[in-house]
Design a protein around this motif. Structure first.
Motif, PDB file in Angstrom:
ATOM      1  N   GLU A 201       0.827  -1.209   0.000  1.00  0.00           N
ATOM      2  CA  GLU A 201       0.000   0.000   0.000  1.00  0.00           C
ATOM      3  C   GLU A 201       0.858   1.254   0.000  1.00  0.00           C
ATOM      4  O   GLU A 201       0.560   2.230  -0.698  1.00  0.00           O
ATOM      5  N   ALA A 203       3.835   1.576  -1.245  1.00  0.00           N
ATOM      6  CA  ALA A 203       4.420   1.751  -2.574  1.00  0.00           C
ATOM      7  C   ALA A 203       3.387   2.317  -3.547  1.00  0.00           C
ATOM      8  O   ALA A 203       3.693   3.170  -4.377  1.00  0.00           O
ATOM      9  N   ILE A 204       2.149   1.842  -3.411  1.00  0.00           N
ATOM     10  CA  ILE A 204       1.105   2.314  -4.320  1.00  0.00           C
ATOM     11  C   ILE A 204       0.789   3.782  -4.064  1.00  0.00           C
ATOM     12  O   ILE A 204       0.676   4.583  -4.987  1.00  0.00           O
ATOM     13  N   VAL A 205       0.691   4.135  -2.784  1.00  0.00           N
ATOM     14  CA  VAL A 205       0.421   5.532  -2.456  1.00  0.00           C
ATOM     15  C   VAL A 205       1.547   6.424  -2.980  1.00  0.00           C
ATOM     16  O   VAL A 205       1.327   7.547  -3.410  1.00  0.00           O
ATOM     17  N   ASP A 206       2.780   5.886  -2.986  1.00  0.00           N
ATOM     18  CA  ASP A 206       3.912   6.667  -3.493  1.00  0.00           C
ATOM     19  C   ASP A 206       3.966   6.697  -5.018  1.00  0.00           C
ATOM     20  O   ASP A 206       4.932   7.201  -5.581  1.00  0.00           O
ATOM     21  N   GLY A 207       2.997   6.096  -5.676  1.00  0.00           N
ATOM     22  CA  GLY A 207       2.933   6.244  -7.122  1.00  0.00           C
ATOM     23  C   GLY A 207       3.158   4.984  -7.935  1.00  0.00           C
ATOM     24  O   GLY A 207       3.200   5.046  -9.154  1.00  0.00           O
ATOM     25  N   CYS A 208       3.308   3.822  -7.286  1.00  0.00           N
ATOM     26  CA  CYS A 208       3.472   2.582  -8.038  1.00  0.00           C
ATOM     27  C   CYS A 208       2.116   2.047  -8.480  1.00  0.00           C
ATOM     28  O   CYS A 208       1.108   2.304  -7.839  1.00  0.00           O
TER      29      CYS A 208
ATOM     30  N   ALA B  50      -7.331   7.727   1.075  1.00  0.00           N
ATOM     31  CA  ALA B  50      -6.124   7.401   0.320  1.00  0.00           C
ATOM     32  C   ALA B  50      -6.433   6.623  -0.949  1.00  0.00           C
ATOM     33  O   ALA B  50      -5.621   6.574  -1.866  1.00  0.00           O
ATOM     34  N   LEU B  52      -7.228   3.308  -0.778  1.00  0.00           N
ATOM     35  CA  LEU B  52      -6.896   1.901  -0.546  1.00  0.00           C
ATOM     36  C   LEU B  52      -8.158   1.066  -0.337  1.00  0.00           C
ATOM     37  O   LEU B  52      -8.141  -0.142  -0.485  1.00  0.00           O
ATOM     38  N   PRO B  72      -5.208   4.908  -5.853  1.00  0.00           N
ATOM     39  CA  PRO B  72      -4.392   5.572  -4.830  1.00  0.00           C
ATOM     40  C   PRO B  72      -3.143   6.231  -5.407  1.00  0.00           C
ATOM     41  O   PRO B  72      -2.700   7.263  -4.912  1.00  0.00           O
ATOM     42  N   GLU B  73      -2.580   5.640  -6.471  1.00  0.00           N
ATOM     43  CA  GLU B  73      -1.330   6.189  -7.003  1.00  0.00           C
ATOM     44  C   GLU B  73      -1.566   7.521  -7.702  1.00  0.00           C
ATOM     45  O   GLU B  73      -0.635   8.261  -7.981  1.00  0.00           O
ATOM     46  N   PHE B  79       1.045   8.804   2.855  1.00  0.00           N
ATOM     47  CA  PHE B  79       0.426   7.953   3.877  1.00  0.00           C
ATOM     48  C   PHE B  79       1.522   7.444   4.796  1.00  0.00           C
ATOM     49  O   PHE B  79       2.487   6.839   4.345  1.00  0.00           O
TER      50      PHE B  79
END
Lengths: 307, 369
Positions: A201, A203-208, B50, B52, B72-73, B79
């Motif tokens: 999660e 990593a995804i929030v950071d743009g992955c 977020a 998620l 989310p991306e 987060f």
């Protein structure tokens, strides 16, 4: 152990007395270790020493050579087709050296292992992270291992002939991959379960993307487990005899099948050549194991990934 | 910077209503805390902001732009997770640089380097940049997690109980640090916590949640001084709050309440809308709440004493003592200075101002004002 307490006042349990007895006599441990180690190491020693014995020392009637009397590397050179002598098995029986089966073994085992790993980790991650396929899927996958491959090999042979996969690299690679796939799924699933959900999660929030997070953040966390699983699966594929024997001819056959062909026939048992080939067959898994050793220790303590 | 607006946000997990019709606005650059006991839906709310989790119903707006359809991306949120979610196969530097390296197109190397070093300075990790993450202390791990989220300059910063694993003194330090960082970067922050001290100390506004529903949304001062219902009154406050059963009765033109069963003096609550007409005749009880720090201890026979009680325990906290008192049929607490001449077993008079009293309807649990 300087002063012994009075006899009457001391009561040992059986275990305690045994361990004290051993502690008091360190040589007992040494002897025990040597005995156990020799028991397991002797076959290895026998194979290695046999591989350096000339033909007369292989299996002379009524005599045992515990070590090569006149060591030679002829067995290896003959096996690899580097030299053609009169007592060479190739002069009499076979046209091909062990090089081709050895090469085939590597292609098929590595191919099958990569296929099983790729399909297996993707499946395992799906199950561990998204509960893909519900609660039953992991067991359904395990069912693939609940019968021995020999049970289906004959029908599969007909099938393979029909779809023209018989005696091809791809045919065997697919089978190796399919047979070891359940191991990969079950091993990797437990590794993935130990990776906190938040890692992907984050990593995804950071743009992955989901895939990016899997490859860049989650997979590196389980590389120890991946290495251990890869080695395990590779050894399984490397030591396969049955599938290669049934599904291939000489052209795509593997080293274990070749090893078996070194006995019988006009020349009798080619013990020296068999031993030399056995020694060579030990090498790839051993090298693989050494190469990934630093991941292995952590990987083999299954599920003990530090968070 | 962005404003977050939640409209009728709802999330059901099978039969469980984790979040139930939540309406909330977090203004540009404000610091919002979602406060509530575990299982109240605060983390689920955060995950929906977020991206998620997908809401069952309702909508989330970032600056009037609905974001429910965005992954989310694509939401530009930072987060920070409770368990750090630091990538253990990387160095601190690589962890901090991760978000920037994921950008498309990837920024030039020297720009990433500049940013990483700047963020490391902000969170105080400059010395540890080349270390492997596995060698960091828990405190530094959390700093790294904070830095990694910060570096992409997210429009919205979400923090899910980030300090709950830290030791107490470092937690206090990080509280101040976070407030400073938020002031420095000026981003909208949403902070999830079950610790009301954290929420009160850092947030501009606090949303108190319980069982998926918003109980009250207001400044720390409002929550403390004007709790909307019994749940909020109980949840806010550092010492266990005092709840006493009272019975209202008419007194001349006004209304008074007496603490049930203690022979207490009347407390004048004429300024509240106590529903006397229906209640007084039947003697239906209400609940009175008074915060321990508003309870004064006086001599047992003093005029201002409303009820009498005895001291059952004294809990020294350093700066103050918490005095546990027994009345007839109820236990309450008071806060006193440590040098007060009090001993366990003493009989004392208990006094508090009518203005410090909160009344709650027993049926609806709403405040009566």
């Amino acid at each position: 152990m300087t002063t012994m307490p009075q006899e009457e006042r001391v009561r040992f349990t059986a275990d305690a007395s045994t361990s004290r007895w051993v502690v008091a006599r360190p040589w007992v441990k040494v002897v025990a270790v040597v005995m156990i180690a020799s028991f397991f190491a002797f076959p290895l020693y026998w194979v290695v020493s046999m591989s350096f014995k000339p033909r007369p020392e292989w299996n002379p009637p009524g005599k045992v050579y515990w070590a090569p009397q006149s060591p030679t590397i002829d067995n290896y050179t003959n096996l690899l087709g580097l030299k053609s002598t009169e007592d060479s098995v190739f002069a009499t029986q076979r046209s091909a050296s062990a090089l081709t089966p050895f090469k085939n073994s590597i292609i098929l085992s590595v191919g099958g292992t990569l296929l099983a790993l790729f399909a297996g980790i993707v499946t395992a991650y799906g199950i561990a992270r998204f509960r893909a396929g519900g609660g039953l899927l992991p067991f359904q996958i395990l069912q693939l291992r609940m019968f021995p491959p020999v049970a289906i090999i004959i029908p599969l042979l007909f099938f393979y002939v029909a779809i023209k996969l018989y005696d091809t690299y791809w045919g065997v690679i697919i089978l190796y991959g399919a047979i070891t796939f359940p191991f990969v799924v079950w091993l990797m699933r437990s590794f993935f379960q130990d990776v906190p959900r938040e890692i992907s999660e984050a990593a995804i929030v950071d743009g992955c993307t989901q895939w990016g997070a899997f490859f860049k953040a989650v997979l590196p966390q389980v590389k120890g487990g991946l290495a251990a699983t890869g080695l395990f699966v590779f050894i399984l594929n490397w030591s396969d005899f049955l599938i290669a024997k049934v599904m291939t001819t000489d052209v795509h056959s593997t080293a274990p099948v070749y090893l078996q062909s070194l006995q019988g026939g006009a020349s009798g048992n080619e013990y020296g050549l068999q031993a030399a080939l056995a020694c060579l067959l030990i090498l790839p898994p051993a090298i693989f194991g050494l190469a990934i050793q630093r991941y292995l220790v952590r990987g083999l303590t299954f599920g003990a990934i530090k968070r | 910077m962005a404003e977050i607006r939640l409209e009728k946000l709802t999330k059901h997990f099978d039969e469980v209503r984790a979040v139930d019709g939540l309406d909330l606005v977090a203004e540009h650059g404000s610091f919002i805390a979602l406060l509530g006991p575990s299982g109240c839906g605060k983390t689920t709310t955060m995950n929906m902001i977020a991206g998620l989790e997908r809401p069952t119903a309702g909508e989330i707006y970032f600056d009037d732009f609905p974001v429910s359809g965005l992954g989310p991306e694509k939401r530009s949120v930072g987060f920070v997770f409770q368990n750090y979610a630091i990538f253990t196969h990387m160095t601190v530097y690589e962890n901090l640089a991760f978000g920037l390296r994921m950008r498309k197109p990837r920024p030039p190397k020297d720009e990433i380097d500049r940013e990483v070093r700047a963020v490391a300075r902000t969170v105080g990790l400059s010395e540890q940049l080349e270390r492997r993450v596995t060698r960091l202390s828990v405190n530094d791990l959390q700093k790294a997690a904070l830095g990694r989220s910060m570096i992409v300059r997210p429009a919205i910063f979400l923090l899910d109980e980030p300090f709950s694993n830290l030791d107490a003194s470092f937690r206090a330090y990080m509280r101040a640090e976070l407030k400073r960082i938020q002031h420095e970067i000026g981003q909208t922050m949403v902070y999830v916590t079950h610790d009301q001290v954290e929420a009160m100390g850092m947030a501009d506004r606090i949303a108190v949640m319980d069982r998926g529903q918003l109980q009250q949304y207001g400044t720390p001062d409002e929550l403390y001084n004007r709790p909307e219902n019994r749940f909020v009154a109980n949840f806010i406050g550092s010492v266990l709050n005092n709840f006493l059963p009272v019975v209202p009765e008419a007194s001349g033109a006004g209304v008074v309440v007496r603490v049930t069963g203690t022979g207490s003096k009347p407390i004048d609550v004429s300024d509240r809308k106590v529903p006397l007409a229906e209640r007084a005749g039947a003697g239906l009880p209400l609940t009175l709440m008074v915060r321990p720090e508003k309870v004064r201890l006086v001599g047992p026979d003093a005029d201002e004493a409303l009820v009498r009680g005895s001291i059952t325990a004294i809990e020294p906290l350093g700066a103050t003592d918490v005095i546990h008192l027994r009345l007839d049929g109820a236990d309450i607490r008071s806060v006193a200075r440590p040098d007060a001449p009090l001993r366990v077993g003493d009989n004392v008079g208990i006094a508090f101002e009518a203005a410090d009293v909160h009344l709650f309807d027993d049926e609806t649990e709403h405040a009566i004002r």
